[in-house]
Design an enzyme around this catalytic site. Structure first.
Site, PDB file in Angstrom:
ATOM      1  CB  CYS A 517      42.603  34.196  39.083  1.00  0.00           C
ATOM      2  SG  CYS A 517      44.345  34.622  39.381  1.00  0.00           S
ATOM      3  CG  HIS A 602      41.754  35.209  43.956  1.00  0.00           C
ATOM      4  ND1 HIS A 602      41.513  33.874  43.731  1.00  0.00           N
ATOM      5  CD2 HIS A 602      42.874  35.517  43.240  1.00  0.00           C
ATOM      6  CE1 HIS A 602      42.450  33.387  42.938  1.00  0.00           C
ATOM      7  NE2 HIS A 602      43.285  34.375  42.621  1.00  0.00           N
ATOM      8  CD  GLU A 604      38.386  33.408  45.347  1.00  0.00           C
ATOM      9  OE1 GLU A 604      39.379  32.891  44.813  1.00  0.00           O
ATOM     10  OE2 GLU A 604      37.677  34.262  44.767  1.00  0.00           O
TER      11      GLU A 604
END
Length: 637
Positions: A517, A602, A604
């Site tokens: 990011c 992202h 995650e």
């Protein structure tokens, strides 16, 4: 000698009662039973100073009821207006249980007359603040969502303890779906509320958080199935919920050995509105006071990333928050030698002083596509359950309707399986990185805690540090430069300058690394790519992209994006860099080069369907395409 519930109620019903609490916690104490508590008040400076008696074997007991103001978030080093609202702790000296039916026969039911009813901010003024937050904060990359409060104010005529107890009685009779319905009298002020939202609870070492977001405001005639289905199909409402789940997963990843296991979603129906919710479970053995500190405060009432949200709240709420968005936390002994914890977020709560002045603070979640006047209406609706006469009949309920359950289940069709798994299932993930050491550099976004959980599931040994810590890349097989808020071009900012220096160092040393990011954006600038501010930020958005030949559903939280007109670049001193991009807009999704990889999204996040596999693929690329001598030195420690 312990007194009966009736004797305790006699003391509570006195004209000038001592500190007391009546708590209806149906998910903890069981349906139909309330806790009757009397105690002595203290004002600890910090959560660690809350005095807890030793645990014991035998009957479970409740020890302390703490009221935690918003300003306590300074314990985590985050910014907050110091409005001097104290941390309050009731050391419980007497406790009993009582049935709702019996209690209702004892509670007063006096008329309540409100005078000078008003909001501190008009709908138009609140809508203007919403517009400013969207343009100046979300639009500049400060965060994905923010909650800004407004406060309903009034005075109760001829106020006394019977007024507050009558108010509590009305809520107990009419409000549905609350996690806690309560009255807490401290001696100098009284809190009466029906909070829909658990903060965190712990029983037998299992911690549970309950992210709630998205709001369906019932029409005057009550809810109907068609509108419920429209609400569940509303992408804005779903995005709001996904974002707060991500933020609470960050917290659970910090306090739980295995991170969090996501359950849901469900429809939470109350008297005047409904929300959608998930539950997150995880095992923990940390001190409950430490857990309370590490989970200050819920993103559903602050925003995300949390540290950035605190700065935004300080800018737009200069008067402070008092206890709004704080929590009421009930700490006890479980009778097995361990601690129990139950807590509710202090929302839908009236804060009443001894003169009868009432304050009810409410807020709305502001995201990139919020409509300012709609958010103003939503904030007003959230106060309705406390300030209106409440309906004579309970509204229709649809939480178990087959169509509603199917619509809720469909929300999980394209989110991350990883966070829906329990810890045993996660252990079955292929761990071909076993034993490798990885350093994660946090850039003020605890998404890094979630990254760490996924990396550990892949077999990596993980160390997390802040960009502001003294650290070295030496001794690590891999480095992950983490996400965070901010403009990647503002190199005069210490954090941004640090990321530029660190990433250039990794490139020059050809150390294998992954940039996520904000760090991906910094890497893109270091490689000579153009960076643009997006006209409409991606904050909690799932998109389907082509990731180096694979179609993936991934979650984006970004205001800036790198641009490229080519799928491949040859860069002097670096080599060939592959570029995953949107073929129409040129927006860069990910990069792969010698010794490195990066992603704008992202992996995650709950919004990324195959996060661990994507991370594993990018890490393998970074390791495989690192010069042999660098891999050998790392592996041969």
């Amino acid at each position: 000698m312990s007194q009966t519930a009736a004797h305790l109620m006699e003391r509570i019903l006195q004209p000038a009662p001592e500190p007391f609490a009546l708590l209806y916690r149906p998910e903890s104490s069981g349906p139909g039973l309330l806790d009757v508590l009397i105690g002595e008040m203290s004002e600890p400076q910090v959560l660690a100073d809350i005095d807890l008696p030793a645990t014991s074997i035998g009957a479970p007991r409740l020890d302390v009821l703490a009221l935690i103001p918003y300003r306590q978030i300074a314990e985590r080093g985050f910014e907050a207006v110091d409005d001097e609202s104290p941390l309050l702790a009731m050391n419980i000296t007497e406790q009993q249980s009582i049935s709702i039916e019996r209690l209702l026969g004892m509670l007063p039911n006096v008329p309540i007359q409100l005078n000078s009813e008003r909001f501190d901010l008009s709908d138009a003024s609140y809508a203007e603040i919403v517009s400013q937050v969207i343009a100046n904060e979300i639009g500049s990359g400060e965060g994905a969502n923010f909650v800004i409060k407004r406060t309903f104010l009034a005075e109760i005529s001829e106020y006394g303890p019977a007024s507050a107890l009558s108010f509590f009685r009305h809520l107990l009779e009419r409000e549905k779906g609350a996690y806690w319905t309560f009255i807490i009298h401290t001696g100098s002020r009284t809190f009466v509320g029906a909070s829909p939202e658990r903060h965190i609870s712990i029983k037998d070492g299992l911690s549970v958080m309950n992210p709630i977001s998205g709001t369906y405001r019932y029409p005057p005639a009550g809810p109907n199935l068609s509108e419920v289905m429209d609400f569940l199909a509303d992408r804005k409402e779903a995005d709001e919920l996904y974002m707060v789940v991500d933020e609470e997963l960050k917290m659970m990843a910090r306090i739980c050995e295995d991170g969090g296991h996501v359950l849901g979603p469900y429809l939470k129906e109350m008297a005047h509105l409904a929300h959608t919710e998930y539950f997150i479970e995880g095992k923990t053995h940390r001190d409950v006071r430490e857990i309370l500190r590490e989970t200050l405060f819920a993103p559903t009432v602050t925003g995300s990333p949390l540290e950035s949200a605190c700065r935004v709240i300080q800018r737009y709420e200069p008067q402070g928050r008092a206890y709004y968005s704080g929590m009421a936390a009930l700490i006890g002994s479980d009778g097995k030698g361990g601690r129990s914890l139950d807590s509710a977020i202090l929302i839908r709560t009236a804060d009443i002083d001894n003169s009868g002045e009432v304050r009810i603070s409410v807020g709305s979640t502001i995201v990139r596509h919020s409509d300012p006047m709609t958010e103003a209406a939503e904030s007003r609706a959230k106060a309705t359950g406390l300030i209106s006469a409440l309906k004579n009949q309970a509204p229709s309920r649809f939480g178990n309707h087959l169509q509603v359950r199917a619509a809720l289940a469909s929300r999980n069709a394209y989110v991350s399986d990883f966070w829906l798994m329990d810890s045993q299932q996660r252990e079955q993930i292929q761990a071909d990185f076993s034993g490798r050491q990885v350093l994660i550099v946090d850039a003020e976004d605890t998404f890094t805690s979630m990254i760490a959980k996924q990396l550990r599931a892949l077999g990596l040994v993980v160390t997390v540090c802040s960009f502001s810590d003294e650290y070295s890349f030496e001794g690590y097989d891999l480095v992950i430069m983490g996400p965070g808020p901010g403009n990647p071009s503002e190199v005069q900012q210490p954090k941004i300058n640090h990321l530029h220096v660190a990433i250039r160092s990794l490139l020059s040393q050809q150390r294998p690394f992954l940039a996520v990011c904000l760090s991906h954006q910094v890497l893109s600038l270091c490689l000579g790519l153009e960076l643009q501010r997006k006209a409409i930020p991606n904050q909690g958005v799932q998109k389907q992209i082509d990731l180096f030949g694979n179609v993936e559903r991934v979650g984006f939280y970004n205001t800036f994006a790198a641009q490229s007109s080519s799928d491949r670049l040859d860069i002097d001193g670096i080599g060939t860099v592959e570029i995953s991009r949107d073929s129409e807009t040129g927006e860069v999704h990910a990069l792969r080069g010698p010794s490195f990889a990066s992603m704008q999204f992202h992996a995650e996040s709950l919004l990324t369907q195959e996060g661990p596999r994507i991370i594993a693929d990018l890490l393998r690329h970074a390791l495989i395409h690192t010069p042999v001598e660098n891999n050998a030195s790392a592996a041969g420690r």
